[in-house]
Design a protein around this motif. Structure first.
Motif, PDB file in Angstrom:
ATOM      1  N   MET A 271      24.387 -29.436   5.393  1.00  0.00           N
ATOM      2  CA  MET A 271      23.856 -28.074   5.651  1.00  0.00           C
ATOM      3  C   MET A 271      24.405 -27.573   6.977  1.00  0.00           C
ATOM      4  SD  MET A 271      21.560 -25.656   4.767  1.00  0.00           S
ATOM      5  CE  MET A 271      21.180 -24.178   5.680  1.00  0.00           C
ATOM      6  N   LYS A 272      25.152 -26.470   6.933  1.00  0.00           N
ATOM      7  CA  LYS A 272      25.740 -25.878   8.131  1.00  0.00           C
ATOM      8  C   LYS A 272      24.620 -25.244   8.961  1.00  0.00           C
ATOM      9  CE  LYS A 272      28.473 -22.443   7.560  1.00  0.00           C
ATOM     10  NZ  LYS A 272      29.036 -21.323   8.239  1.00  0.00           N
ATOM     11  N   GLU A 273      24.702 -25.369  10.296  1.00  0.00           N
ATOM     12  CA  GLU A 273      23.667 -24.709  11.099  1.00  0.00           C
ATOM     13  C   GLU A 273      23.896 -23.193  11.027  1.00  0.00           C
ATOM     14  OE1 GLU A 273      23.940 -24.273  15.585  1.00  0.00           O
ATOM     15  OE2 GLU A 273      25.166 -26.054  15.224  1.00  0.00           O
ATOM     16  N   LYS A 274      22.775 -22.437  11.140  1.00  0.00           N
ATOM     17  CA  LYS A 274      22.920 -20.993  10.926  1.00  0.00           C
ATOM     18  C   LYS A 274      23.555 -20.311  12.132  1.00  0.00           C
ATOM     19  CE  LYS A 274      17.990 -20.523  11.910  1.00  0.00           C
ATOM     20  NZ  LYS A 274      16.739 -19.953  11.428  1.00  0.00           N
ATOM     21  N   ALA A 275      24.271 -19.210  11.861  1.00  0.00           N
ATOM     22  CA  ALA A 275      24.988 -18.495  12.914  1.00  0.00           C
ATOM     23  C   ALA A 275      24.010 -17.846  13.883  1.00  0.00           C
ATOM     24  CB  ALA A 275      25.885 -17.440  12.279  1.00  0.00           C
ATOM     25  N   ARG A 276      24.408 -17.825  15.156  1.00  0.00           N
ATOM     26  CA  ARG A 276      23.575 -17.179  16.181  1.00  0.00           C
ATOM     27  C   ARG A 276      24.150 -15.812  16.524  1.00  0.00           C
ATOM     28  NH1 ARG A 276      23.329 -18.609  20.848  1.00  0.00           N
ATOM     29  NH2 ARG A 276      25.156 -19.967  20.835  1.00  0.00           N
ATOM     30  N   LEU A 277      23.276 -14.813  16.497  1.00  0.00           N
ATOM     31  CA  LEU A 277      23.708 -13.452  16.794  1.00  0.00           C
ATOM     32  C   LEU A 277      23.004 -12.955  18.045  1.00  0.00           C
ATOM     33  CD1 LEU A 277      23.318 -11.895  13.214  1.00  0.00           C
ATOM     34  CD2 LEU A 277      25.175 -13.305  14.094  1.00  0.00           C
ATOM     35  N   LEU A 278      23.709 -12.114  18.822  1.00  0.00           N
ATOM     36  CA  LEU A 278      23.090 -11.478  19.983  1.00  0.00           C
ATOM     37  C   LEU A 278      23.171  -9.965  19.808  1.00  0.00           C
ATOM     38  CD1 LEU A 278      21.952 -11.404  22.920  1.00  0.00           C
ATOM     39  CD2 LEU A 278      24.315 -11.546  23.729  1.00  0.00           C
ATOM     40  N   ILE A 279      22.032  -9.286  20.015  1.00  0.00           N
ATOM     41  CA  ILE A 279      22.016  -7.817  19.987  1.00  0.00           C
ATOM     42  C   ILE A 279      21.834  -7.321  21.412  1.00  0.00           C
ATOM     43  CG2 ILE A 279      20.901  -5.750  19.060  1.00  0.00           C
ATOM     44  CD1 ILE A 279      19.558  -7.527  16.961  1.00  0.00           C
ATOM     45  N   ILE A 280      22.710  -6.410  21.855  1.00  0.00           N
ATOM     46  CA  ILE A 280      22.500  -5.758  23.152  1.00  0.00           C
ATOM     47  C   ILE A 280      22.334  -4.263  22.887  1.00  0.00           C
ATOM     48  CG2 ILE A 280      23.380  -5.353  25.474  1.00  0.00           C
ATOM     49  CD1 ILE A 280      25.131  -7.815  25.162  1.00  0.00           C
ATOM     50  N   ASP A 281      21.124  -3.780  23.096  1.00  0.00           N
ATOM     51  CA  ASP A 281      20.806  -2.381  22.797  1.00  0.00           C
ATOM     52  C   ASP A 281      19.561  -2.024  23.598  1.00  0.00           C
ATOM     53  OD1 ASP A 281      19.783   0.016  21.576  1.00  0.00           O
ATOM     54  OD2 ASP A 281      21.002  -0.427  19.812  1.00  0.00           O
ATOM     55  N   ASP A 282      19.535  -0.827  24.156  1.00  0.00           N
ATOM     56  CA  ASP A 282      18.402  -0.477  25.029  1.00  0.00           C
ATOM     57  C   ASP A 282      17.230   0.158  24.267  1.00  0.00           C
ATOM     58  OD1 ASP A 282      19.619   1.889  24.447  1.00  0.00           O
ATOM     59  OD2 ASP A 282      19.759   2.607  26.513  1.00  0.00           O
ATOM     60  N   ASP A 283      17.299   0.175  22.941  1.00  0.00           N
ATOM     61  CA  ASP A 283      16.208   0.756  22.157  1.00  0.00           C
ATOM     62  C   ASP A 283      15.443  -0.361  21.435  1.00  0.00           C
ATOM     63  OD1 ASP A 283      14.569   1.947  20.237  1.00  0.00           O
ATOM     64  OD2 ASP A 283      15.975   3.592  19.882  1.00  0.00           O
ATOM     65  N   PRO A 284      14.282  -0.775  21.994  1.00  0.00           N
ATOM     66  CA  PRO A 284      13.564  -1.924  21.451  1.00  0.00           C
ATOM     67  C   PRO A 284      13.198  -1.751  19.979  1.00  0.00           C
ATOM     68  CG  PRO A 284      12.560  -1.161  23.497  1.00  0.00           C
ATOM     69  CD  PRO A 284      13.590  -0.150  23.119  1.00  0.00           C
ATOM     70  N   GLU A 285      12.848  -0.525  19.611  1.00  0.00           N
ATOM     71  CA  GLU A 285      12.437  -0.296  18.232  1.00  0.00           C
ATOM     72  C   GLU A 285      13.602  -0.530  17.271  1.00  0.00           C
ATOM     73  OE1 GLU A 285       9.885   2.976  15.716  1.00  0.00           O
ATOM     74  OE2 GLU A 285      10.566   3.461  17.738  1.00  0.00           O
ATOM     75  N   PHE A 286      14.745  -0.038  17.693  1.00  0.00           N
ATOM     76  CA  PHE A 286      15.939  -0.238  16.868  1.00  0.00           C
ATOM     77  C   PHE A 286      16.272  -1.725  16.771  1.00  0.00           C
ATOM     78  CE2 PHE A 286      20.497  -0.584  16.199  1.00  0.00           C
ATOM     79  CZ  PHE A 286      20.660   0.214  15.086  1.00  0.00           C
ATOM     80  N   VAL A 287      16.193  -2.403  17.911  1.00  0.00           N
ATOM     81  CA  VAL A 287      16.490  -3.841  17.943  1.00  0.00           C
ATOM     82  C   VAL A 287      15.572  -4.595  16.991  1.00  0.00           C
ATOM     83  CG1 VAL A 287      16.405  -5.915  19.380  1.00  0.00           C
ATOM     84  CG2 VAL A 287      17.459  -3.822  20.266  1.00  0.00           C
ATOM     85  N   ASP A 288      14.264  -4.279  17.040  1.00  0.00           N
ATOM     86  CA  ASP A 288      13.316  -4.970  16.162  1.00  0.00           C
ATOM     87  C   ASP A 288      13.681  -4.793  14.694  1.00  0.00           C
ATOM     88  OD1 ASP A 288      11.919  -5.904  18.260  1.00  0.00           O
ATOM     89  OD2 ASP A 288      10.209  -4.531  18.068  1.00  0.00           O
TER      90      ASP A 288
END
Lengths: 139, 384
Positions: A1-18
């Protein structure tokens, strides 16, 4: 089982990020978020993700562009695939004279406009991760 | 010593030039001199002074004329007239023509230093004011774009959250609730699309557009533009008809931008049409040009306003549903058409409707104009 990919979001709108985070976590990715370019860059350095989702307009201008440029100059970060998700299309570049906000000037891999369709987002993320993996294979 | 200002002295008397230069250099200024008006004007170009001391009484070009020309070249340069016979009349006339101050000969070194300081202070203020004005103009120019972005961001975030909610609640909602959610999303999507259309219209970038000029079929342009506006027309129960003769020659241009121009015209037609009316897009060949006309049967434009409609920030009255634009649509449209070497005209009868006609050169004709190229123009491709 491959470990799952890690993603980073950089965005100043918390609602959008959620909202984005929900879609990505629902698809089984591990997601981290930063809400300004500075802490975003720190996170990038501390734990380079497999893929970066980056907003263009943060703070007082096109700070996302600055961040992407900074990344490309950093050997440790220059190869992280980036998906730019912006609320404006690039022709608004004239809002920031002297700051090129244009995909051709940025060696980024993809650009999407907010709001992004969840299916489309997952497609792009998958494709970018696969392309990056293929590049690594090829050395 | 740090140079605190650049001063040019224009005088035909060598003794004045020498003594003034000495005093001002000693006070830390960069100084240039000229012994007649023509030389003085050259120095204004080359030396770029902040302040000019100008003798009014010189052989050759008169001091007054030099003054006028300096004002024309750079109104922010502060000019102080030096007059040997301090007649109030000539000093006053010079002030009326834009001189900042006058100094009567003979004057003491201290007077010269004092007037210089005051003149340079004035120059700084003028420059600051000009910078401020430029900034305000820029803000006004981009105001619409900034506002649009401020509106769009939160809408996009809300829509993004609704996407997620819809996915999370898929199993839990009743049919009626699912429909309600879908309606909300559809309305938001419409709103976003409107802001988008508006943003694209005002932010069209014509730099480098020429690189993308290709022979383009008029029928394709019209079809794409009509398709983009169709949802808005349907909402007002408007029919959009086309009248395109067979065998229209292609025009040369950037398809995306030309479509944008037609979309702007069609949006206006929709906005100012009475519900249930019809809009026609017709094309025909006129000599070396293809004329594309967009006609509506709407409210029309009063004759006294017609000459101004292509100016930036012209705003017609609100549309039927009270919609108002940024007043940039037609200005942008004209810019696009002219960048393609074309011409746009308007005819209108109040209460009967308007026709906007875009005349574009047929492919292979000269007359397409270059626009400044310094970076790739942004794409105006719409998002889904």
């Amino acid at each position: 089982m491959k470990e799952k990919a890690r993603l980073l979001i950089i965005d100043d709108d918390p609602e959008f990020v959620d909202a984005i985070r929900g879609v990505l976590e629902g698809a089984g990715y591990e997601v981290e978020a930063a809400y300004n370019p500075r802490s975003g860059f720190e996170t990038l350095k501390r734990r380079p993700p497999d893929l970066l989702l980056l907003d263009i307009l943060m703070g007082r201008g096109a700070e996302g562009v600055m961040l992407a440029r900074k990344m490309r100059k950093d050997p440790q970060l220059s190869r992280i695939p980036t998906l730019i998700i912006t609320g404006i299309r690039e022709q608004i570049a004239f809002l920031f004279p002297g700051q090129a906000v244009h995909p051709h000037i940025l060696p980024v891999d993809e650009l999407m406009e907010k709001p992004v369709d969840p299916e489309l987002l997952l497609d792009r993320v998958r494709a970018l991760l696969q392309a990056a993996a293929a590049r690594r294979e090829a050395g | 010593m740090e140079v605190t200002g650049r001063i040019l002295i224009v005088d035909d008397e060598e003794i004045v030039l020498d003594s003034c230069s000495e005093i001002l250099r000693a006070a830390g200024y960069a100084v240039a001199t000229a012994s007649d008006g023509a030389q003085g004007l050259r120095q204004v170009e080359e030396f770029r002074p902040d302040l000019v001391y100008l003798d009014l009484k010189m052989p050759g070009m008169s001091g007054m004329e030099v003054l006028e020309r300096i004002r024309a070249a750079d109104p922010s340069v502060v000019t102080i007239v030096v007059t040997g016979y301090a007649t109030l009349a000539s000093a006053v006339e010079a002030m009326q023509r834009g001189a900042y101050d006058f100094v009567p000969k003979p004057f003491t070194p201290e007077e010269l230093r004092l007037i210089t300081r005051r003149g340079l202070e004035r120059r700084r203020l003028v420059q600051e004011t000009m910078a401020l004005r430029r900034e305000q103009e820029m803000l006004r120019e981009h105001f619409a774009a900034i506002i649009a972005h401020e509106v769009k961001s939160p809408l996009a975030a809300v829509q993004q959250s609704l996407y997620l909610l819809a996915a999370e609640l898929r199993e839990a909602l009743t049919e009626a609730q699912r429909e309600r959610l879908a309606r909300l999303q559809a309305r938001l999507a419409d709103l976003l699309q409107m802001v988008d259309t508006w943003l694209r219209a005002i932010s069209v970038d014509l730099r480098g557009i020429r690189e993308r000029f290709r022979p383009t079929a008029v029928a394709d342009l019209v079809a794409r533009a009509v398709e983009a506006v169709q949802p808005f027309a349907r909402r007002k129960d408007l029919q959009i008809g086309t009248a395109l003769p067979e065998g229209l020659p292609p025009v040369v241009g950037d398809e995306v931008t030309l479509v944008q121009a037609l979309v702007n015209l069609l949006h206006n037609a929709v906005k100012y049409s009475y519900p249930g009316g019809s809009i026609t897009v017709a094309a025909r060949v006129e000599g070396e040009q293809v004329h594309i006309g967009v006609s509506d049967q709407g409210v029309g434009i009063p004759p006294d306003e017609l000459p101004h409609i292509f100016g930036a920030f012209y705003r017609g009255r609100a549309g039927m549903a009270g919609e108002v634009g940024a007043g940039l649509g037609l200005a942008v449209t004209r810019k696009i058409v002219e960048a393609h070497g074309g011409v746009i005209t308007a005819e209108s009868t109040p209460g009967k409707g308007s026709t906007f006609t875009v005349a574009l050169p047929v492919a292979g004709q000269a007359g397409q104009v270059a626009v400044g190229l310094d970076r790739p123009a942004a794409s105006l491709e719409g998002a889904a």
